[in-house]
Design a protein around this motif. Sequence first.
Motif, mmCIF file in Angstrom:
data_model
loop_
_atom_site.group_PDB
_atom_site.id
_atom_site.type_symbol
_atom_site.label_atom_id
_atom_site.label_comp_id
_atom_site.label_asym_id
_atom_site.label_seq_id
_atom_site.Cartn_x
_atom_site.Cartn_y
_atom_site.Cartn_z
ATOM 1 N N GLU A 169 0.917 -1.110 -0.072
ATOM 2 C CA GLU A 169 -0.109 -0.053 -0.529
ATOM 3 C C GLU A 169 0.687 1.105 -0.027
ATOM 4 O OE1 GLU A 169 -2.922 -0.694 -0.525
ATOM 5 O OE2 GLU A 169 -3.006 -2.745 -0.214
ATOM 6 N N GLU A 170 0.377 2.151 -0.806
ATOM 7 C CA GLU A 170 0.994 3.660 -0.591
ATOM 8 C C GLU A 170 1.638 4.721 1.103
ATOM 9 O OE1 GLU A 170 0.815 8.055 -2.377
ATOM 10 O OE2 GLU A 170 -0.742 6.282 -2.814
ATOM 11 N N LEU A 171 0.659 4.144 1.130
ATOM 12 C CA LEU A 171 0.510 4.393 2.923
ATOM 13 C C LEU A 171 0.336 3.376 4.301
ATOM 14 C CD1 LEU A 171 -2.288 7.297 3.084
ATOM 15 C CD2 LEU A 171 0.295 7.410 2.621
ATOM 16 N N ARG A 172 1.365 3.571 5.043
ATOM 17 C CA ARG A 172 1.527 2.682 6.226
ATOM 18 C C ARG A 172 1.485 3.923 8.078
ATOM 19 N NH1 ARG A 172 6.732 -0.995 7.103
ATOM 20 N NH2 ARG A 172 5.875 -2.423 8.955
ATOM 21 N N ARG A 173 0.992 2.697 8.467
ATOM 22 C CA ARG A 173 0.452 3.391 9.534
ATOM 23 C C ARG A 173 1.154 3.355 11.192
ATOM 24 N NH1 ARG A 173 -4.988 1.924 13.050
ATOM 25 N NH2 ARG A 173 -3.447 0.828 14.039
ATOM 26 N N VAL A 174 2.013 4.351 11.357
ATOM 27 C CA VAL A 174 3.194 3.932 12.699
ATOM 28 C C VAL A 174 2.222 4.198 14.169
ATOM 29 C CG1 VAL A 174 5.444 5.801 13.347
ATOM 30 C CG2 VAL A 174 5.639 5.297 11.436
ATOM 31 N N ASP A 175 2.721 3.395 14.955
ATOM 32 C CA ASP A 175 2.225 2.894 15.963
ATOM 33 C C ASP A 175 3.245 3.361 16.744
ATOM 34 O OD1 ASP A 175 -0.015 2.362 14.765
ATOM 35 O OD2 ASP A 175 -1.152 0.671 15.362
ATOM 36 N N LEU A 176 3.182 3.721 17.882
ATOM 37 C CA LEU A 176 3.750 4.224 18.931
ATOM 38 C C LEU A 176 3.235 4.251 20.262
ATOM 39 C CD1 LEU A 176 6.081 7.620 17.086
ATOM 40 C CD2 LEU A 176 6.787 4.869 17.298
ATOM 41 N N THR A 177 4.042 3.465 21.529
ATOM 42 C CA THR A 177 3.693 3.869 22.294
ATOM 43 C C THR A 177 4.014 4.226 23.504
ATOM 44 O OG1 THR A 177 2.559 1.816 21.926
ATOM 45 C CG2 THR A 177 2.726 2.324 24.906
ATOM 46 N N LEU A 221 0.868 5.304 32.924
ATOM 47 C CA LEU A 221 -0.361 5.537 31.701
ATOM 48 C C LEU A 221 0.201 5.170 30.241
ATOM 49 C CD1 LEU A 221 -1.673 9.127 33.431
ATOM 50 C CD2 LEU A 221 -2.503 6.835 34.149
ATOM 51 N N GLY A 222 -0.362 4.991 29.793
ATOM 52 C CA GLY A 222 -0.294 4.041 28.534
ATOM 53 C C GLY A 222 -0.559 5.241 27.669
ATOM 54 N N PHE A 223 0.118 5.927 26.703
ATOM 55 C CA PHE A 223 -0.772 6.911 25.501
ATOM 56 C C PHE A 223 0.213 6.208 24.217
ATOM 57 C CE2 PHE A 223 -0.442 9.421 29.391
ATOM 58 C CZ PHE A 223 -1.318 10.015 28.641
ATOM 59 N N THR A 224 -0.886 6.088 23.338
ATOM 60 C CA THR A 224 -0.899 5.512 21.594
ATOM 61 C C THR A 224 -0.707 7.282 21.017
ATOM 62 O OG1 THR A 224 -1.542 3.197 22.166
ATOM 63 C CG2 THR A 224 -1.467 4.282 19.822
ATOM 64 N N LEU A 225 -0.020 6.861 20.110
ATOM 65 C CA LEU A 225 -0.210 8.168 18.617
ATOM 66 C C LEU A 225 -0.036 7.423 17.975
ATOM 67 C CD1 LEU A 225 0.847 10.957 18.080
ATOM 68 C CD2 LEU A 225 2.749 10.479 17.778
ATOM 69 N N ARG A 226 -0.530 7.257 17.136
ATOM 70 C CA ARG A 226 -0.950 6.480 15.521
ATOM 71 C C ARG A 226 -0.659 7.635 14.329
ATOM 72 N NH1 ARG A 226 -5.780 3.062 17.309
ATOM 73 N NH2 ARG A 226 -4.353 1.580 19.155
ATOM 74 N N VAL A 227 0.263 7.954 14.208
ATOM 75 C CA VAL A 227 0.079 8.660 12.091
ATOM 76 C C VAL A 227 0.480 7.700 11.064
ATOM 77 C CG1 VAL A 227 1.251 10.400 14.007
ATOM 78 C CG2 VAL A 227 2.691 8.941 12.484
ATOM 79 N N TRP A 228 -0.128 8.213 9.552
ATOM 80 C CA TRP A 228 -0.262 7.924 8.513
ATOM 81 C C TRP A 228 1.198 8.093 7.449
ATOM 82 C CZ3 TRP A 228 -2.777 3.217 6.919
ATOM 83 C CH2 TRP A 228 -3.957 3.417 7.910
ATOM 84 N N VAL A 229 2.065 7.532 7.083
ATOM 85 C CA VAL A 229 3.213 8.416 6.869
ATOM 86 C C VAL A 229 2.842 7.627 5.338
ATOM 87 C CG1 VAL A 229 4.402 8.742 8.297
ATOM 88 C CG2 VAL A 229 4.589 6.728 7.086
ATOM 89 N N GLU A 230 4.575 7.898 4.235
ATOM 90 C CA GLU A 230 4.102 7.450 3.199
ATOM 91 C C GLU A 230 5.282 5.925 3.566
ATOM 92 O OE1 GLU A 230 6.599 9.184 0.064
ATOM 93 O OE2 GLU A 230 4.811 10.306 -0.213
#
Length: 267
Positions: A169-177, A221-230
């Motif tokens: 796929e053109e885009l992929r999601r980056v998942d960070l905790t 406390l756990g936080f999640t950051l999700r962003v989309w990139v090429e």
Amino acid sequence: MPIALSTVLTVLVNIGTKLLFAAVVFVVGVLLIRLVLKLWGRSKAYERIDPEMRSFLDSFIKIALYVVLIVTIVPILGIEIASIITVLATAGAAIGLALQGSLSNLAGGIMLVFLKPFHIGDFIEAAGQSGTVREITIFYTVLTTGDNKRVMIPNGSLMGSAIVNASAEELRRVDLTFTVAYGTDPDQVNALLLEAAEADERVRQDPSPFARLTAQNDSSLGFTLRVWVESGKYWDVYHDLLHDVHNRMIAANIEIPFPQLDVHLDK
């Protein structure tokens, strides 16, 4: 005695002549095969073929030409093709069992070429291996790992396992905790994570970045950051965001916890 000697000499001369002629045919045949493969690789038809189909066809054509060469040489040595076929037919069961793995790999290679679950240059995970696809041959698929190791996976094993294509796929999601200490304002952390995402020009704003409190651990406390990139920028953004968020938390005096145990002594 002289008659017997002359007979032996005649036989030896005949055998030597056949061997010499067969050797000449073999050398000429190998040179012709190399020439044919070279011309094939430079042809316009070759350029129009998909990259993954090219390596498969190269392997198939090379093997087919060598089979033709061997079939041509065998009669020169005085061996009848019919007798070889008879022997092969008699030993067919044993040969079939011996070539079972190779036939499975051949069938897997054909399926890979036509189904196209991945292309040359894609990063995949399959059969317990991961890497960039460099070549699809008639029996093996060649990967290059992240540390530049060459891995050859049998096509049969590849088709018999789940294939994860990270480049499809053109885009992929980056998942960070990330984890912070109890008592930290969740809204402050969410805002900080979104600021880091918006500051990186490689991060897509559509779909918009996601930052939320997602876990209440024993000591954090756990936080999640999700962003989309090429897809091609995945790992660069992954590591850069980790570094940037860490620096922002330190600048904001947000406590980053570590595992700890409180022991209470009762007198």
